[in-house]
Design a protein around this motif. Structure first.
Motif, PDB file in Angstrom:
ATOM      1  N   SER A  14      -8.503  -2.031  -9.981  1.00  0.00           N
ATOM      2  CA  SER A  14      -7.609  -1.297  -9.095  1.00  0.00           C
ATOM      3  C   SER A  14      -6.191  -1.818  -9.281  1.00  0.00           C
ATOM      4  CB  SER A  14      -7.999  -1.467  -7.631  1.00  0.00           C
ATOM      5  OG  SER A  14      -9.270  -0.926  -7.411  1.00  0.00           O
ATOM      6  N   VAL A  15      -5.224  -0.912  -9.184  1.00  0.00           N
ATOM      7  CA  VAL A  15      -3.821  -1.323  -9.237  1.00  0.00           C
ATOM      8  C   VAL A  15      -3.100  -0.722  -8.036  1.00  0.00           C
ATOM      9  CG1 VAL A  15      -1.632  -1.106 -10.469  1.00  0.00           C
ATOM     10  CG2 VAL A  15      -3.732  -1.529 -11.740  1.00  0.00           C
ATOM     11  N   VAL A  16      -2.434  -1.579  -7.291  1.00  0.00           N
ATOM     12  CA  VAL A  16      -1.645  -1.113  -6.147  1.00  0.00           C
ATOM     13  C   VAL A  16      -0.191  -1.459  -6.428  1.00  0.00           C
ATOM     14  CG1 VAL A  16      -1.260  -1.291  -3.676  1.00  0.00           C
ATOM     15  CG2 VAL A  16      -3.575  -1.514  -4.597  1.00  0.00           C
ATOM     16  N   TYR A  17       0.667  -0.439  -6.436  1.00  0.00           N
ATOM     17  CA  TYR A  17       2.107  -0.695  -6.603  1.00  0.00           C
ATOM     18  C   TYR A  17       2.731  -0.939  -5.245  1.00  0.00           C
ATOM     19  CZ  TYR A  17       2.176   0.903 -11.457  1.00  0.00           C
ATOM     20  OH  TYR A  17       1.983   1.035 -12.798  1.00  0.00           O
ATOM     21  N   GLY A  18       3.732  -1.793  -5.221  1.00  0.00           N
ATOM     22  CA  GLY A  18       4.489  -2.021  -3.984  1.00  0.00           C
ATOM     23  C   GLY A  18       3.608  -2.564  -2.873  1.00  0.00           C
ATOM     24  N   ASP A  19       2.865  -3.610  -3.188  1.00  0.00           N
ATOM     25  CA  ASP A  19       1.976  -4.205  -2.202  1.00  0.00           C
ATOM     26  C   ASP A  19       2.749  -4.685  -0.978  1.00  0.00           C
ATOM     27  OD1 ASP A  19      -0.546  -4.689  -1.495  1.00  0.00           O
ATOM     28  OD2 ASP A  19      -0.973  -6.197  -3.016  1.00  0.00           O
ATOM     29  N   LYS A  20       2.116  -4.692   0.144  1.00  0.00           N
ATOM     30  CA  LYS A  20       2.649  -5.249   1.387  1.00  0.00           C
ATOM     31  C   LYS A  20       3.875  -4.507   1.926  1.00  0.00           C
ATOM     32  CE  LYS A  20       1.500  -9.737   0.010  1.00  0.00           C
ATOM     33  NZ  LYS A  20       2.273 -10.767  -0.628  1.00  0.00           N
TER      34      LYS A  20
END
Ligand code: ADP
Ligand code: MG
Lengths: 291, 282
Positions: A14-20
């Protein structure tokens, strides 16, 4: 060789951009894929479905938020190999790669990758020549400045810059986008030759279903960051109607056979090359005559 | 690598400072600078600090954000204060005397004054302009304020246009830089090791494509503008007109009054204030 280690494997990636932050985008969501050695996989999907993100994962330019990327069975983030080594084994050609050209001559620019790996000058020269050959660049073009070349020649020079590292896995993000049919043919043909010569594994991102049908033997379809279809060409095109439902395109010739199926003229839709179409039509006509 | 760089620090919000006319804000900023730099007497400094506090509160900018903008200046602040503290010679006896170090009363006052001035200048200009005005509003305002210079054949509109184009393309350039860095990394380029010379040299494969594409983009933009009959500022109307409301003028008047007040208060010494208070209460 049937059950050997895949050249490249994605395990629960999984890849999440702009975490948090509030702008969180889940570009890839639990991807599980295996790319067998020496196979050619066509990667399709709409704009924003995560194709380019997947490409950036293959050589460690991007770190997956979750999951593992395995190169010949080894996690590329395990620190066992340097990133330099990983990147020399997995060649990545970006979309519109022309912008990466910078050196005085095309020859010097193609040599940039091999030089960074730290090869000796003789080997570099050999590789540059071979790569230029696969990409159809002439001796004369090698001596010119990359900024004087035409669009198609620039594209070929940029691809040669990656091929010169002689990667075992080659990932291409829409290598033929925006080129005329002849230019497409030359580039994709050259890549196919390279693959055969070095037993390389190819991942080909493309919007052209014709190119996919002609040059690949497997398909991976992405939709909103998830795998929506994968398998060999026969398996995937046998479910051609499903692809329509997923708003994915199929080759023109397959569309024709879907229409023929609707009219109960021909039963199968796993037809994606003109050769096969010809066979099918001939069979149908023969059967009709016999009946 | 470059994703943390944002140009300007505009922070969307809905405060009186956000809504105020950018031109008025620029004039007020000039007045504000005069206030902050001119204030010398105790009362004047008090007024200037009060004005700063008012601006900060009125901007509704989160204190954390403001602190971030002050942080890089801490060193300068301490350095200036220290120089003033140790190197101001005063009349009378030093307050602290140790070996060759003499600290005088005037030194302490000067150090505090410098620190307060610097701090208010940074805070004031941040909340008056950078945090509450979009870069594009800012260039429009500058063009409008400088428009009298057009009479002297100064190409004000052209300068403003160049500035706003430059501002608009900064995000594109950052994105492109990231793309080029990634592409060269994919060819095993190494940006993070070796001595300083190697690192600078490693940037060449990034800088050259960046310049080439910037020049190409500029040419394309120029062509596109000419195709749409752009011919400079003469008779050009705007999509977004700058408008000043009555409130803006009230704001400007108040700021002007405070400026005048501070300059007047400067001439009143602390001693006079004490005396005045004494007569008031006795
Ligand atoms: N650097 C980035 N920062 C934030 N979001 C991104 C970034 N790159 C891609 N995305 C988002 O991730 C999703 C997948 O993008 P991408 O992999 O480029 O898709 P594709 O190549 O299939 O068009 C999109 O929604 C896109 O907006
Ligand atoms: Mg893409």
């Amino acid at each position: 060789m049937s059950q050997s280690i895949p050249a490249l494997e994605f395990s629960k990636v999984s890849v999440v951009y702009g975490d948090k932050t509030s702008f969180e985008v889940r570009a890839l969501d639990g991807i599980n894929v295996k790319f067998p050695e020496s196979s050619v996989t066509g990667i399709i999907g709409h704009t924003g479905s995560g194709k380019s993100t997947l490409a950036m994962l293959t050589n460690g330019l991007l770190k997956p938020t979750e999951g593992q990327v395995l190169l010949f069975g080894e996690d590329i983030w395990s620190k066992k190999h340097s990133m330099k080594e990983i990147r020399s084994r997995v060649g990545l050609v970006f979309q519109y790669p022309e912008y990466q050209l910078f050196d005085e001559t095309v020859e010097a620019d193609i040599a940039f990758g091999p030089k960074n790996i730290g090869l000796d000058p003789e080997e570099i020269n050999k590789r540059v020549m071979t790569a230029a050959d696969f990409c159809g660049l002439s001796e004369k073009e090698l001596k010119r400045s990359p900024f004087e070349l035409s669009g198609g020649q620039k594209r070929r020079a940029a691809i040669a810059g990656v091929l010169a590292m002689q990667p075992k896995v080659l990932v291409l993000d829409e290598p033929a986008a925006g080129l005329d049919p002849k230019g497409r043919e030359e580039i994709l043909g050259g890549l196919d030759e390279y693959r055969r010569a070095y037993g390389a594994t190819l991942l080909l991102i493309s919007h052209s279903m014709e190119d996919i049908a002609k040059y690949t033997d497997r398909i991976l379809a992405l939709k909103n960051g998830k795998v929506c279809l994968q398998g060999t060409l026969d398996e995937v095109f046998a479910k051609a109607e499903l692809m329509f439902d997923a708003k994915l395109d199929v080759p023109q010739i397959t569309k024709l056979f879907i229409e023929l199926k609707k009219r109960s003229i021909c039963a199968s839709t796993d037809v994606y090359t003109v050769e096969r179409a010809k066979q099918m039509v001939e069979t149908v006509i023969r059967e009709a005559k016999n009946a | 690598m470059l994703k943390d760089i944002t140009f300007g620090q505009y922070y969307p919000g809905d405060s009186i400072l956000h809504r105020a006319d950018a031109r008025i804000k620029i004039i007020i900023l000039i007045e504000y600078m005069i206030i902050a730099l001119a204030a010398r007497s105790l009362l004047a400094v008090a007024v200037s600090v009060a004005f700063t506090v008012f601006l900060v509160v009125a901007s509704k900018i989160k204190p954390g954000l403001l602190l971030k903008s002050v942080k890089p200046l801490i060193f300068v602040l301490i350095f200036t204060a220290a120089i003033n503290l140790f190197f101001t010679a005063g009349e009378g006896d030093p307050v602290v005397h140790w070996n060759f170090i003499n600290i005088y009363r005037e030194g302490i006052v000067n150090a505090l004054l410098m620190a307060v001035r610097l701090l208010s200048l940074v805070l004031g200009s941040s909340v008056l302009l950078s945090f509450t005005t979009t870069p594009l509003d800012l260039t429009d305002a500058i063009e409008s304020l400088l428009s009298p210079l057009k009479k002297l054949k100064v190409p004000v509109h052209e300068f403003a246009m160049m500035m706003s184009i430059a501002l608009k393309f900064i995000p594109t350039l950052i994105e492109e830089t990231n793309k080029i860095i990634s592409a060269q990394k994919a060819r095993c380029a190494d940006f993070d090791s070796g001595n300083i010379f190697r690192r600078v040299k490693a940037l060449i494969p990034v800088l050259i494509p960046l310049f080439v594409s910037a020049v190409k983009r500029a040419e394309e933009l120029a062509d596109a503008m000419e195709c749409r009959c752009y011919h400079g500022g003469e008779g050009r109307t705007r999509l977004k007109e700058l408008k000043s409301r009555p409130g803006d003028y009230v704001f400007l008047l108040c700021a002007t009054a405070i400026t005048a007040g501070v300059i007047l208060l400067n001439s009143i010494t602390t001693q006079e204030v004490f005396d005045f208070c004494k007569t008031l209460f006795s």
